[in-house]
Design a protein around this motif. Structure first.
Motif, mmCIF file in Angstrom:
data_model
loop_
_atom_site.group_PDB
_atom_site.id
_atom_site.type_symbol
_atom_site.label_atom_id
_atom_site.label_comp_id
_atom_site.label_asym_id
_atom_site.label_seq_id
_atom_site.Cartn_x
_atom_site.Cartn_y
_atom_site.Cartn_z
ATOM 1 N N ARG A 127 0.818 -1.209 0.000
ATOM 2 C CA ARG A 127 0.000 0.000 0.000
ATOM 3 C C ARG A 127 0.852 1.259 0.000
ATOM 4 N NH1 ARG A 127 -4.604 -1.903 4.359
ATOM 5 N NH2 ARG A 127 -5.948 -2.978 2.876
ATOM 6 N N HIS B 266 3.925 3.702 -2.153
ATOM 7 C CA HIS B 266 4.589 3.987 -3.415
ATOM 8 C C HIS B 266 6.090 3.883 -3.244
ATOM 9 C CE1 HIS B 266 0.739 5.692 -4.663
ATOM 10 N NE2 HIS B 266 1.187 5.561 -5.900
ATOM 11 N N ALA C 31 3.433 -10.988 -16.152
ATOM 12 C CA ALA C 31 2.244 -10.478 -15.461
ATOM 13 C C ALA C 31 2.599 -9.562 -14.297
ATOM 14 C CB ALA C 31 1.384 -11.614 -14.958
ATOM 15 N N TYR D 131 -7.305 -12.210 -17.518
ATOM 16 C CA TYR D 131 -6.248 -11.580 -16.720
ATOM 17 C C TYR D 131 -4.913 -11.616 -17.447
ATOM 18 C CZ TYR D 131 -3.144 -10.398 -12.912
ATOM 19 O OH TYR D 131 -2.196 -9.783 -12.157
ATOM 20 N N LEU D 132 -4.558 -12.797 -17.960
ATOM 21 C CA LEU D 132 -3.250 -12.920 -18.601
ATOM 22 C C LEU D 132 -3.211 -12.231 -19.965
ATOM 23 C CD1 LEU D 132 -1.819 -16.429 -17.742
ATOM 24 C CD2 LEU D 132 -1.277 -14.233 -16.767
ATOM 25 N N ARG E 178 -5.139 -1.863 -15.618
ATOM 26 C CA ARG E 178 -5.144 -2.303 -14.243
ATOM 27 C C ARG E 178 -6.544 -2.586 -13.733
ATOM 28 N NH1 ARG E 178 -1.735 -0.292 -9.101
ATOM 29 N NH2 ARG E 178 -2.711 -1.819 -7.774
ATOM 30 N N ARG F 181 1.147 -9.076 -8.143
ATOM 31 C CA ARG F 181 0.791 -9.378 -9.530
ATOM 32 C C ARG F 181 1.344 -10.711 -9.984
ATOM 33 N NH1 ARG F 181 1.170 -4.015 -12.844
ATOM 34 N NH2 ARG F 181 3.349 -4.530 -12.830
ATOM 35 N N PHE F 182 2.551 -11.028 -9.515
ATOM 36 C CA PHE F 182 3.172 -12.266 -9.952
ATOM 37 C C PHE F 182 2.375 -13.491 -9.491
ATOM 38 C CE2 PHE F 182 6.208 -15.719 -9.579
ATOM 39 C CZ PHE F 182 6.655 -15.757 -10.890
ATOM 40 N N GLY G 4 -0.724 -13.924 -11.450
ATOM 41 C CA GLY G 4 -0.480 -14.461 -12.789
ATOM 42 C C GLY G 4 -0.291 -15.965 -12.768
ATOM 43 N N ASP H 73 -7.292 -0.852 -1.003
ATOM 44 C CA ASP H 73 -5.858 -0.761 -1.321
ATOM 45 C C ASP H 73 -5.579 0.504 -2.123
ATOM 46 O OD1 ASP H 73 -5.059 -2.984 -0.026
ATOM 47 O OD2 ASP H 73 -4.984 -4.285 -1.791
ATOM 48 N N LEU I 295 -3.255 3.768 -1.252
ATOM 49 C CA LEU I 295 -2.237 4.261 -2.172
ATOM 50 C C LEU I 295 -2.427 5.738 -2.461
ATOM 51 C CD1 LEU I 295 -1.729 1.412 -4.755
ATOM 52 C CD2 LEU I 295 -0.036 2.459 -3.265
#
Lengths: 237, 224, 238
Positions: A19, A21, B224, C71-72, C79, C149-150, C153, C227, C231
């Motif tokens: 959360r 940057h 990804a 998704y892939l 996003r 993200r990884f 995936g 989330d 951010l």
């Protein structure tokens, strides 16, 4: 080297970790012949920025553009033009230095990789130890092997994350001269560092990162280095 | 042509490192031989049953020992983050993937030759159909290599990858094991009514479809 | 409330009401309208929901694989849509695993009465078991391989491989299992009321699965939105 000068452009690049940057809207362009130093405190985002430029990580927002003159590079061109030297050196510990360089040459489609590997070994000062496995090397020698990797790959842009790590004083001087020479040959060089002397000796331009933000974009030389590190230390409050 | 040279270079690199360190071959072969010995104690109290158990034991041994090897396959790519020296090079992701799968297949087959010979001796199995016997193992191993390499690469940096890898791959391997055991049983003359050709075609189909899908997925999953 | 919160909440409420209604109707049909099956008696009534759960489990996993595919394919390009696809993936996988648990509990109950054993390697039950295990592994990946993200995936890739896997597992267990008892093979749906009850049960479980997926999707989207808010705070303050 084909085409026009190489441009490496960051457009509002942001990268997120959980959360928080790590990078916030970083934008700049580096072009052929420039040797750009990236400075900032630990955790300012230097490594992340370099790995995003290299394609090792994707930005969460914004984008990185690679262009030759006015023409945007293809994916294959981008990969063969960019050379990356991160903290993890990308060299195989169980191969010899020579094998590592030859392997890189083949991967990057360089002509005559075996011959080139011998030349590179000579220029990074590993001719004698070239047939020892990298695992048996000191950190400084491993660093030289990794720098040799950039040479063997024939990359047009070098992205180096604290490249002087592990090098002794003469090694560091050698490295800085090498970076200056790369700039003269028309390569685009970006390197991160914590040492004002390195900025002074090699950089034509200094970028200062603070908290993931690009806060200064200064010319190189002793004045730029002094101003940049004043900014870095000033942010320490 | 360039891609072929890159492929050969990556496979050659893996073989060279392996023959220099012998990490994977030595450990997986020893592990497989120990498995065989344990299976012998577990199942051989009635020697007349050896033909019933033999094919299954061959495949369980192959599966377990191969998984152990697959967990190690990307260790040398993880050190110094080397996998990214491949992925950031101009080599196509599919080249990288196929080269790693080839290396994995080579290690698995080298490990299996002594292991399976030992099973044949211990369990007193006679191979009546050598073609089917070898073909099933070859095709089955290709399937294991494709799926195993994909997830071994993806889980390279995961905590608990040792458990996660079989958790993810074994459900996908079930059809391979079923087909493999059937053909192997017929090939050692077990009295079951099965047409090995159907199962061999099945394995071939599995290899082709999973070959295409895993190659396509690798590049995308990595990015990804 | 998150993005489109009130709307998605209203949809969720509407779905819940319809699903509850259909479920009640289906239960009524199954227990009070459809006649007793001759050989199996009351235990045959398991069949209505057993098969309903099985069909909808496969559907859920199908949607999960589809979400993985989306998704892939999107990759890092969009996003918002990647987030939605990922949320659909979690929601459908969790609902599918829940339905799978229902299938695997009711299956043995049925088998005990129909064939006299708790477990038979009946091909479709075996297939359900394997797919259930595959998607348990999917959830394990999501839990332990990282939620970045990884990790997303990798999980998406596994769900996509589930599509050819179901085909091959189906073929293999079908041939492997050999012959299985043909008595009450079709669940003994001899009377028209039984077929109506059956259709209604499948539809009711479908709506239940849709409702649960929708609610889970809403939660996941709220979490993603939270989330993003964190951010945004970090972006403005940092």
């Amino acid at each position: 080297m084909s085409d026009g000068p190489l441009h490496l452009r960051c457009e509002a690049v942001a990268r997120v970790f959980g959360r928080r940057h790590v990078l916030r809207d970083v934008s700049f362009t580096a072009s052929s012949g420039e040797v750009v130093a990236i400075v900032g405190r630990n955790g300012a985002g230097k490594s992340t920025l370099l790995s995003i430029l290299a394609g090792r990580r994707l930005p969460d927002r914004g984008r990185v553009l690679v262009a030759a003159g006015e023409r945007p590079a293809t994916v294959a061109e981008t990969r063969s033009w960019l050379g990356f030297l991160p903290h993890d050196l990308l060299v195989y510990p169980d191969l010899t230095a020579r094998e590592n360089l030859e392997f890189t040459g083949v991967l990057h489609g360089q002509p005559n990789p075996a011959k080139r590997a011998v030349e590179v070994l000579a220029s990074v000062g590993l001719t004698v130890d070239g047939d020892r496995t990298v695992r048996t090397f000191s950190r400084g020698m491993q660093q030289r092997t990794a720098i040799g990797r950039l040479m063997a790959s024939g990359a047009r842009a070098w992205l180096l994350d604290e490249p002087s790590t592990g090098l002794d004083e003469s090694g560091r001087r050698w490295l800085l001269e090498l970076l200056v020479a790369q700039g003269r040959e028309g390569r685009t060089v970006l390197f991160s560092t914590h040492h004002p002397s390195e900025v002074e000796a090699a950089a034509t331009r200094v970028l200062v990162l603070d908290g993931g933000r690009l806060v200064e974009d200064l010319p190189g030389g002793s004045q730029g280095a002094a101003a940049a590190f004043a900014r870095v230390d000033g942010g320490r409050s | 042509m360039d891609e072929l040279r890159r492929y050969a270079a990556i496979v050659g690199k893996d073989l060279r490192v392996e023959f220099r360190t012998r990490e994977i071959l030595y450990t997986t072969t020893l592990f497989a031989l120990l498995l065989v010995v344990i299976f012998a104690f577990a199942f051989l109290s009635d020697p007349t049953k050896s033909r019933d158990y033999g094919p299954g034991i061959i495949w369980v041994t192959v599966l377990f020992a191969t998984t152990v090897g697959q967990n190690r396959l990307f260790d040398r790519e993880r050190e110094n983050d080397c996998l990214w020296s491949l992925l950031l090079s101009p080599a196509a992701p599919s080249t990288v993937f196929l080269a790693k799968a080839t290396a994995q297949l080579a290690f698995a087959l080298l490990m299996q030759v002594p292991t399976i010979l030992l099973i044949l001796v211990f369990f007193d199995l006679r191979v009546t159909d050598p073609f089917a016997f070898v073909a099933a193992l070859a095709l089955g191993n290709v399937a294991l290599a494709l799926v195993g390499t994909l997830f071994a690469a993806m889980l390279m940096n995961a905590r608990m990858k040792e458990v996660l890898l079989p958790l993810v791959t074994y459900p996908l391997f079930v059809p391979v094991v079923i087909a493999g055991v059937k053909v192997t049983a017929v090939a050692v003359g077990a009295p079951i009514a099965e047409d090995p050709e159907v199962w061999l075609k099945f394995l071939l189909g599995f290899d082709m479809i999973f070959g295409v899908v895993t190659v396509m997925l690798f590049g995308r999953m990595v990015r990804a | 409330m998150g993005k489109g919160g009130p709307v998605s909440a209203r949809i969720g409420f509407g779905l819940t009401v319809v699903a509850a209604g259909l479920l009640t109707a289906a239960l009524y049909m199954v227990f009070f309208v459809a006649p007793l099956e001759a050989t199996l008696g009351i235990s045959q009534k398991i069949f209505y929901f057993h098969v309903g759960a099985a069909i909808n489990m496969l559907l859920s996993f199908g949607f999960c694989a589809l979400a993985g595919l989306v998704y892939l394919s999107i990759g890092g390009m969009n996003r918002r849509w990647a987030d939605i696809a990922d949320a659909v993936g979690v929601a459908t996988a969790e609902v599918g695993v829940t339905l799978g648990a229902i299938v695997l509990i009711t299956g043995p109950l049925w088998a005990r009465k129909a064939w006299g054993t708790w477990w038979t390697w009946e091909p479709r039950l075996t297939l359900s078991l394997m797919v259930f295990l595959l998607f348990l592994a999917y959830l394990a990946l999501r839990a332990f391989a990282g939620s970045d993200r990884f990790g997303r995936g990798v999980a998406a890739g596994l769900s996509i491989l589930g599509i050819p896997a179901v085909y091959f597992i189906h073929f293999a267990v079908d041939r492997w299992g050999g012959a299985h008892p043909q008595v009450v093979y079709k669940g003994g749906l001899t009377q028209p009321e039984m077929r109506i009850a059956f259709g209604l049960s499948v539809a009711a479980v479908f709506l239940l699965a849709t409702t649960l997926s929708w609610l889970r999707l809403t939660i996941e989207r709220e979490r993603q939105h939270l989330d993003e808010l964190y951010l945004e705070v970090d972006r403005r303050l940092g």
